[in-house]
Structure formats: C-alpha cells, structure tokens
Design a protein around this motif. Structure first.
Motif, short mmCIF file in Angstrom:
data_model
loop_
_atom_site.label_atom_id
_atom_site.label_comp_id
_atom_site.label_asym_id
_atom_site.label_seq_id
_atom_site.Cartn_x
_atom_site.Cartn_y
_atom_site.Cartn_z
N THR A 326 55.64 43.87 9.62
CA THR A 326 54.66 42.80 9.76
C THR A 326 53.86 43.09 11.02
O THR A 326 54.28 43.89 11.87
CB THR A 326 55.37 41.44 9.91
N ASP A 327 52.72 42.42 11.18
CA ASP A 327 51.90 42.61 12.38
C ASP A 327 52.72 42.38 13.65
O ASP A 327 52.56 43.08 14.65
CB ASP A 327 50.72 41.63 12.38
N LYS A 328 53.58 41.38 13.58
CA LYS A 328 54.37 40.99 14.75
C LYS A 328 55.26 42.13 15.25
O LYS A 328 55.54 42.22 16.45
CB LYS A 328 55.25 39.80 14.38
N ASP A 329 55.69 42.99 14.33
CA ASP A 329 56.59 44.08 14.72
C ASP A 329 55.96 45.03 15.74
O ASP A 329 56.66 45.74 16.44
CB ASP A 329 57.02 44.89 13.48
N PHE A 330 54.62 45.04 15.79
CA PHE A 330 53.96 46.01 16.66
C PHE A 330 53.70 45.51 18.08
O PHE A 330 53.20 46.23 18.91
CB PHE A 330 52.67 46.51 16.00
N GLY A 331 54.06 44.26 18.34
CA GLY A 331 53.91 43.77 19.71
C GLY A 331 55.23 43.21 20.18
O GLY A 331 55.29 42.30 21.00
N HIS A 332 56.30 43.78 19.65
CA HIS A 332 57.61 43.18 19.83
C HIS A 332 58.57 44.19 20.43
O HIS A 332 58.60 45.35 20.03
CB HIS A 332 58.11 42.72 18.46
N GLU A 333 59.35 43.74 21.41
CA GLU A 333 60.39 44.59 21.96
C GLU A 333 61.70 44.27 21.25
O GLU A 333 62.28 43.21 21.47
CB GLU A 333 60.53 44.36 23.48
N PHE A 334 62.15 45.18 20.37
CA PHE A 334 63.34 44.88 19.57
C PHE A 334 64.60 44.84 20.43
O PHE A 334 65.51 44.09 20.17
CB PHE A 334 63.50 45.93 18.46
N THR A 335 64.66 45.70 21.44
CA THR A 335 65.88 45.89 22.26
C THR A 335 67.10 46.12 21.38
O THR A 335 68.21 45.72 21.73
CB THR A 335 66.16 44.71 23.23
#
Lengths: 465, 465
Positions: A326-335
C-alpha cells in the motif's frame, strides 16, 4: 530537587567544566570504570530485578520482546557488561576535541582571531530501555566537557540508578590536584519522571541540546515540544536501489544484510527500489533470498507480478510472506522483517522516491556503474549515501568514531552517526590591544584589515588555554 | 503560488542544486552583478518610492528613524549601491565550500568512508527593512548551493521585488553549457505576506533552516513558532568587563567604541562591569568619556556613588544623562546610547553576571593580565570572547568571512558571525564492493574494521564528484 534546580545546577557544572583539563577528564573516566567494576554485582542485581518486572510486562503484553532484549546489561556470559566497561576505555582513548583551534586569522597586527572548539554546554538525554546508554552518554559528556541530564526508561529504573550512582561516586572520589578546578559533581545527573522531562524541555535557558534515543513517538513528542535543538532521528526509513547494472551477488548480500542483520535498527533498509530492467535478473533472486530469510515482502504491482511469474512464492508458507504494497508501506519504518518494494523506470525516479519518502538517514545504490553511483550519491539528500554496501554500516562504531551519541537525520549541526564532535561547538577568541571598530575603514589614520590566515600547525602550542 | 508550492519548488530546486558546478554558480553570480548594474535606475526608483512612503510613516510616528535609515539602498553618493554590487563580487571570490572532503577513512579494504560538505538545502530568510539583504542572501545561497525563500519587510516591498526580479532574471539568462544541469530558476524565491511565513514555518518537510534578521520580537516570534532550526539571535546583550589591571587608554577606547560606534547593532556593549578596585582609576574616566559622547549611564549604587564623588556629572545637562540602574537594565538590549553599569568584587563575579544575564553573543575583558583574560575567555559562555578589543568586532566582514548570513547565539551548528559555512552541512559517502555488516565482528571468516585515516591531501583530486 525540582527540575529547575537540576537544570540550573547542570548549567553551573557546565560553566565549571570549561576549565577542567584533559587529564582530569581522563582520570574521571578511569575512575568510572573502576567503580563500575567494583559495583558490578550490585548493578547486575539491579538489572535482574528490572528484568523480572519486565518479564511480567512482556507476559501481560505491555512490553515488546525487542524492548525486553535491550534491557539486559549482563549478556549470556557477562559479555554485555564487559562491552560496557570496554566502552569507557574506548571513549577515554578518543582524542580530546576541546581546545582544538580550527581557524586562526590575523585581523591586524596585534588583533588575532582564533576559533576554538568548546563543549555545547548542557545536554538532556532521554532514552528508552537500554541502560548501558547511561554509561555511554555520561562518558561522552565528560570527555567533551558537557554537563548531562539523563532520563532513562522506567523499565530500567533500578539499573539506571545503580549505574548513575556509580558514575557520581566516581566523579566525587577522583582525586583533585592542587590548583585544579574540582570536577563538578553535578556534571552527570539523573531525573526519573516524565513531568521533569516536560519541565526541562521548556528550559532553553539552561539546556543547550536534547538527545532523544528511542521510539519514533518518543522522538517526535520531544521535537514537537521544545525550542531546544534536538539531535537524533524520529524515523529510519532507509532505501536500497538496485540499478540497471547491479551485480547479483552484491545485491543479494547487501539487501539481505540491510534487512535481516538487525531489523529493529534505524539503519535497516525498509524500502527496496528496483530498476525495471533488472526485475527478473536481479530482483527475483534477491526476493527469493529475502523470503528464505523469513522477510515479508510488500510488493508493488510490477514486483508482485515478477515474484508470481518466477514462481518463487509457490509454497504456501512462502506465499504467506508476500503482500501487495500500500502507499503507506513506503513511508513506514517496519522495524521488523518486512520490506516494501517498488519498481522504478530510471535512476532519477529512484532518487525522487527516496527524497520524497525517505527520512534522510542512509540510502544505498547497488550498481557497477560509477557515474550512476556518483549521481545517486550527490542527488540523494541523506546523511549517508552508499555505493554497494549495506545501509547497516550507518553507525558510529562502524565509522570508527569510538562511541556514538546518536544518529542524526538533522540537516544542521551534526548529521549521521554522531560521536564526540556532535557534543562540541566553538567560540571565537579575539586577542587585541585596545582596538575599536572605529579604527578600521576609509579615512585618515584608519587601518585596513589584514585577514591573514595564521598557519594552524603548532597553533595549539602557542595558544595555551 | 501557495506557500506550499513555493516550499515544494524550493525543495525541488535544492535537489537539482546538488549537481551544479562551482563554475556554474560563479557564472550566475557574475550575471547577477551585471543585471543589477543594468537595472540600477529602476531599482533606485523603486527604493525612492519605498522611502517616500516610509517618510510619511516616520512623520506619523509609525516607523523609527533607524529603520528608515536602513531602508536606503542608494547612499548619499551612490556608495550603498556600489557596496551592494561589491558584495556580489565578494561572495563570488570566497572559495566554494561544497564538495570539500573533511574526513576520509578506510573502514576496510574496499570500504572507504568520506565526509563531504554539502548544502543544508532550503533556507527561509526573514528580514526587516534592509533590502540589500535580498542580494546578500541570494548570493550566499547560490554560492553554497542552497535554495532560498526570502521575505523582506513590507516597507521595502518595491525595492525587494525589484532586486529579486533582477536576480531571477539573471539566473534564467545565465548560459547553460551542454551536459550541465541547468541552474534551477526557483533557487531564489520571494514571498511577501506574513500568512505565507506562518505557513512556511510549519513546513519542516521542505524547509531546512530559518534565518531571521531583524528585531528581537521578530526573531523570538519565529523561534517560538517553528520546529525548523533557527540560525540567528534574538538579543545582543554584550558586556565589557574592566578588570583590576585594566589599562586606562584601552578601557576608554574600547568601551566608547563598543557603545557609540553603532548603538543599534547587536554587537554593541550594553553592560559595563567594573572591578571595584578600578572604580576611581579607570571607571570614572571611562564614564566621563561616555557622558561626553552623549551616552546615558544606568549606574548601580556603587558606580553611581563613584560618578557623584568624582564630580563628573555636575553640569545639569550631563547630570540628566545619569540614572540609577534597575534590575531590568541588565538583561536589556538598549539599541541606543544607553549603558548599564555594575560593580563586581571579582573576576568570577563578572563571569557569573555575564553567564546569567548575557545573551551568549560577545563579551570583552579589558585587562593587562593574561591569566585573567584566559580565565574569562574560557569561562564566559559566548560566541565571542575578547581580550582588550571592542565587542563591535563581532561581524562577518571584520572576521574576514567575505559575507555574513547572520550572527548566531545558538550553541549548535553555527555560532557567532556566520558566513558561507553556516549554510553547509556534510554527508557521508561510503564506497563498498558488496559488504554487509554481518561480515564484521568476532567469528570465523569475519573481518575487523581497519579504521585507517586516508590523508586528506589530494583526496579531492581522487574523489571527483
């Protein structure tokens, strides 16, 4: 003591620290190591007590496993405590930056200007369950002549207090030579409540820099609630870009390392950008290696299709590791063991993606083409720009700084892994013999400025401060 | 354009500016000078129109005389415009800081780390009625590869717009060589309303640094309303301390200069501290000289008594210049011919007064004793610490920086008069051949870090970026 008293006494300590010598600072560091060794059993007992309480929190689901892991100060065979002691030596061994002359200029005969490195002043360090940070930061503060106010995570309260008490005892019991400024006992202080932190964040009169080390939400809260400069990073959204001429072996090794070596770290790669020309030849084997390592792939439509076409995720247990991004995955730090994948059509598109979605931490390009690498490295706006290396190298120890106060994604003061230098600034010393500004300029009897550089070699010897 | 569009296009310009060359920047600067010369009459006409409107504001009491004076861009014989043009050359002549390698380290064979100077990014500069700042800042931004958003005082609106239009025209009409990145036209933009500024102060996503140049209230408003790092100073509360061994001639000359040379400047002395041992011998003649120069003295009880005993203020017109100081006078920037005087009993008391009442700008000691001077210079927490020199020397031009973006009382990033360096930061370039962090550490087949410094001589030649 109230928060204001803590802050004011830190400022007073900072004023006194301006005239302590390198030898004094070194003596304090050696004494700290000694006291930590002497009190080892007590400190480890305090840590075990913290860990027992935390274990219950983990079981109740109030504390994450990774936070729990960071709480331990002992290590399976005591190696974490040994590393902590080693860290004191490491800081002691770094050359003292204070007093270095970084600019010397003769403005006129008898009017000399020197720029001299000095401590920033008072540092407020807020960190979460990693008690060794108490020792680390205290040593860095002492070595750089700063006063430090520390606030650790409440899970590590007993450990933090035991460590801080040892440090304060060491400062108080380091012998003072005749004629020396005594080393101020309040150079290292500890506060323990959130209320105290909120008050201290208001005291820009006394506190010069805030260093938060912890979760995104902790850092963001601090950034939003203080006028004091904050050194650190909220997000670590690092990307690796597989360019048209990426070498397969380098791609697999660096991407797997960057994602799996320590997924909770801020320098782990969160986004994989892939040039469409290497989708089958490089990305598919990289994806297979990631899936094999247990990584969950959040793939955009093109990379998802490549995974499906290649048949590398046929096994249902592997298929369960593949998601549509999703778009959100690209501004997200999964850690965690998650990576977002996006296919781009050009080097510039990769650069644009990183500059608009990244967190200016560390980004890598995998390519055999030097021109592409240099273009990427110049154009990407990040503290670290890497060619054919894992983003995991963004770390003060790996950079050879001896110790790290934090990793900064700021664009001012200190950027990237910050060591002792991040705790220093400079001041200008002007030596005159009674000149006024009125003596310079156009007109009879007026002087002109010389502005001659004074060679820095040996300037330190001539300029004993 | 909305404020967000301005900010976003500045960020895009900043990204493009990463790969423009020194030669291109120099060509743009030379072209700016040319266009300013060509448009000289138009710019001066715009300035006269601003001045006429401002004259009415002065008459109506809405604008101060000193603000009006700063509005003029022409000068009696055109010398202010000539200085403005000269300023473009001065910036052009400063060596380009961008691309300098300030650290180079071999982490391992085939794994080299370089710290390279780069632009901060996007600068928002907010200034009051001094239209030459448009040219000054635009040139500094261009030279350092930063994108600038400028907001001037509304009194100078027509002048600012005429200057900005000339600069933008110059950028757009500088010839581009084949293969060069075109110089981005949006590198310098102007906004004109307070609403736009308030929006921009929220855009830490696009704006990297804010540089306010103007009144205390302007700077403080900005500091209180943004998370973006602010470079500048709200107050300039400078002190001069007359020590026990102060030389009378040096004391008179530096104190009169520091107070009267340009009282509205931030580096003027606002507070005079006097050791009680030199109250009659040094302070009284200094006070007489100040009174003669028209300075109003706000004296504490002991210095007031000394003035009275010495009979230097018997004349009623002189007596009218002497006041009893209030506490407030010691934390106040008069920006006028006023000085607060306090008597202290020791060097340390003077230092304590400065550290608690000053604004960390510039402070001077007048003494013949080197040990006292050095103690003062180390212990006083200010950007400038002077021995036997007027505080008025705290200025980028006097320091030989070629140009000044502002004077910073920050404790981080840039301190004191800030030139081109204040607009730069660095990033770390890592050149590898496929290494991962997992390859280093303890265990079979693992590498150790080398951490060998690479000599910086000639590193720039080897490292062509």
């Amino acid at each position: 003591m109230t928060a204001e008293q803590v802050a004011r006494s830190a400022r007073e300590a900072s004023n006194l620290l301006q005239t302590v010598t390198s030898a004094q600072k070194s003596a304090v560091l050696r004494r700290i190591k000694q006291v930590l060794e002497e009190r080892r059993e007590d400190i480890i007992a305090a840590n075990r007590s913290d860990k027992e309480a935390a274990q219950k929190e983990v079981e109740a689901g109030h504390l994450s496993g990774s936070l729990f892991k960071r709480l331990d100060i002992e290590g399976a065979g005591g190696e974490k405590f040994a590393t902590l002691l080693q860290g004191v030596d490491d800081v002691d061994r770094i050359p003292d930056p204070i007093g270095q002359v970084t600019m010397a200029r003769r403005l006129d005969d008898g009017l000399d200007l020197y720029r001299v490195v000095c401590p920033v002043g008072v540092c407020l360090v807020i960190f979460e369950a990693r008690p060794e940070v108490v020792v680390n930061i205290a040593c860095l503060a002492i070595k750089s002549g700063n006063a430090a106010i520390l606030k650790g995570g409440k899970e590590a309260n007993q450990t933090n207090n035991a460590l801080a008490a040892a440090i304060q005892h060491a400062i108080a019991t380091t012998p003072v030579q005749e004629g020396q400024t005594p080393f101020p006992e309040r150079a290292v202080q500890v506060v323990s409540t959130r209320d105290e932190i909120n008050s201290l964040l208001d005291m820009d009169r006394y506190v010069d820099i805030v260093i938060p080390r912890g979760s995104n939400s902790l850092v963001r809260h601090i950034q939003n609630n203080t006028r004091i400069p904050v050194l650190g990073h909220a997000d670590g959204i690092c990307s690796t870009y597989l360019d048209t001429s990426a070498d397969l072996h380098k791609a697999i090794h660096t991407v797997v390392d960057a994602k799996t070596h320590y997924p909770a770290a801020c320098n782990s790669t969160e986004t994989l950008l892939v040039n469409n020309t290497v989708l089958e030849s490089v990305f598919v084997p990289v994806a297979a290696a990631l899936l094999k390592a247990g990584v969950r792939i959040h793939a955009d439509s093109r990379s998802l299709k490549a995974i499906e076409s290649a048949g590398i995720a046929k096994d249902p247990s592997i298929a369960a590791q593949v998601f549509a991004a999703t778009d959100k995955d690209f501004g997200h730090e999964f850690t965690d063991l998650d990576i977002a994948v996006r296919v781009v059509d050009s080097l510039d598109e990769a650069i644009d993606h990183i500059n608009s979605h990244g967190s200016k931490h560390t980004d890598a390009i995998i390519t055999e083409d030097r021109a592409s690498a240099e273009w990427f490295m110049r154009r990407v706006d990040a503290a670290g720009v890497y060619w054919n290396a894992s983003t995991r190298f963004a770390d003060g120890f790996r950079y050879g700084f001896g110790a790290e106060i934090g990793v900064s994604t700021n664009k001012t003061h200190a950027r990237g892994p910050a060591g002792l230098e991040g705790l220093t600034i400079y001041k200008y010393y002007l030596f005159g013999n009674g000149q006024g500004a009125v003596d310079y300029g156009v007109g009879e009897g007026k002087h002109n400025f010389l502005h001659e550089d004074i060679p820095l070699d040996n300037v330190r010897d001539k300029f004993v401060l």
